[in-house]
Scaffold this motif. Structure first.
Motif: not given
Length: 124
Positions: A49-68
């Motif tokens: 599943y690599r090279c599909r932006g999935l790690g970026q999506e997961a990190l983005g979700a964690l960052c959004e939660m932390a920001d909220r």
């Protein structure tokens, strides 16, 4: 909120699943510290599943939660000086708002921190 976004893994007591369309595609290890600070120990995507932006999506979700919630995120990234592009993880985290908080230690780990970003003000 983390439980809903990243369900616990049945086979790894420290990991949470990264899901895409209900399919487990990787794991993240994240814990909550003092005052809600998040500590990311690992983000890993399965080879197929690599090279599909999935790690970026997961990190983005964690960052959004932390920001909220107004929480910082801390992690350790590895720098591999003997490998071309060995700082790619540090660069990736930097592009996601993390800053280096230490020089590489004897094991080539660099502590990094991301401060919460304020939510944009509603437009009048």
């Amino acid at each position: 909120e983390i439980d809903a976004a990243f369900p616990k893994s049945d086979d790894d007591p420290f990991a949470r699943l990264i899901l895409k369309d209900g399919v487990p595609v990787g794991k993240v290890e994240v814990s909550e510290g003092i005052s809600g600070t998040l500590y990311i120990s690992r983000i890993g995507i399965e080879d197929e599943y690599r090279c599909r932006g999935l790690g970026q999506e997961a990190l983005g979700a964690l960052c959004e939660m932390a920001d909220r919630h107004g929480h910082e995120i801390w992690l350790e990234a590895f720098y591999h000086p003997c490998v071309e592009g060995g700082g790619h993880l540090i660069s990736w985290y930097s592009k996601n708002g993390f800053e280096e908080m230490s020089e590489p230690d004897k094991d080539q780990r660099v502590e990094m921190r991301r401060l919460p970003r304020p939510e944009p003000s509603p437009e009048p």
